[in-house]
Scaffold this motif. Structure first.
Motif, mmCIF file in Angstrom:
data_model
loop_
_atom_site.group_PDB
_atom_site.id
_atom_site.type_symbol
_atom_site.label_atom_id
_atom_site.label_comp_id
_atom_site.label_asym_id
_atom_site.label_seq_id
_atom_site.Cartn_x
_atom_site.Cartn_y
_atom_site.Cartn_z
ATOM 1 N N MET A 12 10.871 10.951 4.961
ATOM 2 C CA MET A 12 9.846 9.899 4.959
ATOM 3 C C MET A 12 10.276 8.714 4.101
ATOM 4 S SD MET A 12 6.081 11.684 5.059
ATOM 5 C CE MET A 12 6.357 12.999 3.892
ATOM 6 N N PHE A 13 10.869 8.997 2.940
ATOM 7 C CA PHE A 13 11.316 7.907 2.064
ATOM 8 C C PHE A 13 12.307 7.004 2.805
ATOM 9 C CE2 PHE A 13 14.838 6.486 -0.681
ATOM 10 C CZ PHE A 13 14.169 5.537 -1.446
ATOM 11 N N ASN A 14 13.301 7.612 3.442
ATOM 12 C CA ASN A 14 14.354 6.814 4.079
ATOM 13 C C ASN A 14 13.884 6.137 5.358
ATOM 14 O OD1 ASN A 14 17.005 7.058 2.527
ATOM 15 N ND2 ASN A 14 16.326 9.185 2.581
ATOM 16 N N VAL A 15 13.041 6.819 6.139
ATOM 17 C CA VAL A 15 12.523 6.199 7.367
ATOM 18 C C VAL A 15 11.591 5.044 7.012
ATOM 19 C CG1 VAL A 15 11.047 6.547 9.383
ATOM 20 C CG2 VAL A 15 12.767 8.260 8.799
ATOM 21 N N MET A 16 10.668 5.281 6.070
ATOM 22 C CA MET A 16 9.720 4.231 5.693
ATOM 23 C C MET A 16 10.423 3.076 4.991
ATOM 24 S SD MET A 16 6.661 6.817 4.467
ATOM 25 C CE MET A 16 5.523 5.587 3.863
ATOM 26 N N ASN A 17 11.421 3.389 4.177
ATOM 27 C CA ASN A 17 12.175 2.335 3.503
ATOM 28 C C ASN A 17 12.907 1.460 4.522
ATOM 29 O OD1 ASN A 17 12.966 1.060 1.082
ATOM 30 N ND2 ASN A 17 14.913 2.144 1.043
ATOM 31 N N THR A 18 13.470 2.101 5.540
ATOM 32 C CA THR A 18 14.141 1.350 6.610
ATOM 33 C C THR A 18 13.142 0.479 7.367
ATOM 34 O OG1 THR A 18 15.851 3.041 6.877
ATOM 35 C CG2 THR A 18 15.473 1.581 8.745
ATOM 36 N N MET A 19 11.960 1.019 7.642
ATOM 37 C CA MET A 19 10.926 0.248 8.351
ATOM 38 C C MET A 19 10.488 -0.962 7.540
ATOM 39 S SD MET A 19 8.671 3.406 9.898
ATOM 40 C CE MET A 19 7.371 2.347 10.555
#
Length: 538
Positions: free
Chosen positions: A280-287
């Motif tokens: 979630m951290f990496n997906v949301m950070n990318t978004m």
């Protein structure tokens, strides 16, 4: 802490890392030439860069390797900083797959998996079966290492207070995770270690998440270290990775209570919660970053400004980081450096043409200097290729590299013939030798067809265009015919007294050198045809 506990902890970590390594290598071997095509398919669209970064990291099981690869590509001019930022974001997502895999409670099946994998690896009849076997063995070792680490830390349950400080001070957790990952240089390993500690009740979720954030920052050290010997653009790509992670951690620390609630709701198992938090951290950070890629690029360039440096002569695409990070990409780098070498020798021939037609003596030093660059570049490509040959390459890539090594010699010989030609021009000027109008016309005609052959052979190497291969093969036949015809005509003029004997000697040497250039252009084009044939036969 007893010696046996330390040994078990280090051994478990070693098994975990080795499992990731051989599983990643097996996946990369199975991907084969498709990896090169995947990387080559990159466009300027950041979203596509994210997809490529995610897929490549899933294949090679290392976000650090993908990021180092992107950094090397920026250094080589194969990728822009904006493209690299997309790949870096994708690599961050791709690496979370490992955490999701190890969150499954299937360690009881680890030993049977290793047994099945060894059957394929040892007794497999095809390379594909052996690759699959190695991948299964790596998958099994992943869980054996995880289980070993969990058992090694079991005794720490009576000292849980040592780790509760991370719950009350998230910054301390971030620092601890960053420092540990910088040492291990694998976020997957430190995330796995965090999951092992949490599963033993040593770390509550409130303490594990800040450590997880630190793991994400610590993994950036690999690309930073790799960029130290590279150009400014590569350093910008490496620091883009650092800024992406650090800014993301700052954002998520500011909403930590809210993020903890979302993570806690995602599963009842703490190992899965940590894996989900990582994803979630990496997906949301990318978004968050993806819509502002252009602005982020400007920010990176502001913090790590361009220097306006000029690319020096010498290797431009050969980055030794690629040899271990992605040997397949390293083979592609050899091809691109060969194209550059081909363009260099073509320019030398054009300068030779200009020297003879315009009687321009200033070109002499230019050609001789270019010849020194060609020799240096040839040595660099050969040394790089020799080192690359020691790596385990897929069969087609191994054959391609062998063909390229042969082609390097042909391109270098074209440079030698250009040097011979400019020395003949220098001799002609110093001895005041004059060609007849007919000889000048014949020189122009042959030089043009030779230049066409060299140009097409380099374009064939650059674009893998088989239709141009046939043109080069046809031109080489025409060059041979023309050389014989012009030699005969020149002897006739010499017998008729139209041409000076000294001019005849120089002219004959020119024809001989041009004919040899045609042969080497033919060889370069033919190697492209051989490589494509080998790929089709795979």
């Amino acid at each position: 802490m007893s010696t046996s506990v330390i040994f078990n902890l280090l051994g478990g970590l070693g098994l975990f890392l080795y499992g990731i390594k051989i599983m990643g290598e097996a996946l990369q071997d199975l991907a084969g030439d498709r990896m090169r095509k995947l990387i080559a398919a990159l466009t300027s669209t950041p979203f596509k860069g994210v997809l490529v970064g995610t897929l490549v990291t899933m294949l090679i099981q290392s976000s650090s390797a993908t990021t180092v690869m992107a950094t090397s590509f920026v250094h080589a001019g194969l990728m822009t900083l904006k493209q690299a930022i997309g790949v870096i974001m994708g690599a961050a997502i791709g690496t979370t797959i490992t955490a999701q895999i190890i969150a499954f409670k299937i360690s009881a099946f680890a030993m049977p998996l290793i047994g099945v994998g060894m059957v394929f690896a040892v007794f497999g009849k095809t390379k594909r079966q052996k690759y699959i076997g190695n991948g299964i063995v790596g998958f099994g070792l992943l869980f054996v290492g995880m289980k070993t680490m969990e058992h090694a830390m079991y005794f720490l349950r009576d000292h849980q207070g040592l780790f509760l400080a991370f719950s009350h001070n998230p910054i301390l957790g971030v620092i601890a995770g960053t420092a540990l990952t910088m040492v291990v240089q694998s976020s997957s390993a430190t995330v796995g270690l965090t999951m092992a500690m949490a599963s033993q009740g040593l770390l509550p979720l409130e303490a594990a998440i800040p450590i997880l954030f630190g793991d994400n920052i610590g993994t950036t050290i690999t690309a930073v270290l790799a960029s130290l010997g590279l150009n400014r653009s590569a350093k910008q790509a490496a620091f883009a990775h650092v800024f992406f992670k650090v800014i993301g951690v700052v954002i998520f620390l500011s909403i930590l209570p809210f993020f903890l609630k979302i993570v806690a709701m995602s599963s009842h198992d703490i190992s899965r919660q940590i894996a989900n938090a990582h994803t979630m951290f990496n997906v949301m950070n990318t978004m968050i970053f993806l819509p502002f890629t252009g602005l982020f690029e400007k920010f990176v360039r502001k913090v790590v400004p361009d220097t306006g440096e000029v690319m020096q002569m010498g290797p431009r695409f050969l980055d030794r980081n690629l040899i271990t990070a992605s040997p397949v990409a390293a083979v592609e780098a050899v091809r691109k450096e060969m194209v550059r070498l081909g363009l260099l020798v073509k320019d030398m021939l054009q300068d030779v043409f200009k020297a003879f037609i315009e009687e321009d003596a200033k070109v002499i030093n230019q050609v001789l200097q270019a010849e020194r660059c060609v020799n240096e570049l040839t040595r660099e490509i050969t040394a790089y290729s020799t080192e690359l040959m020691q790596e385990a390459l897929p069969p087609v890539q191994s054959k391609s590299l062998s063909f390229y090594v042969n082609g390097i010699g042909d391109l270098e010989r074209i440079g030698d013939h250009a040097e011979n030609l400019i020395e003949l021009f220098e001799y002609k000027i110093e001895n005041k030798i004059v060609f007849s109008e007919q000889a000048i016309k014949e020189f122009k005609d042959m030089m043009k067809i030779v230049l066409d052959a060299v140009t097409l052979s380099v374009e064939t190497l650059e674009n893998v265009d088989l239709s141009k291969v046939e043109k080069v093969l046809w031109l080489e036949v025409e060059i041979d015919k023309m050389e014989r015809h012009l030699r005969k005509r020149h002897i006739e003029r010499l017998n008729e007294g139209v041409c000076q004997p000294s001019a005849a000697v120089v002219f004959m040497d020119i024809l001989s050198n041009l004919e040899r250039v045609g042969d080497h252009a033919h060889n370069v084009a033919l190697l492209v045809k051989d490589i494509e044939q080998a790929r089709n036969e795979e």
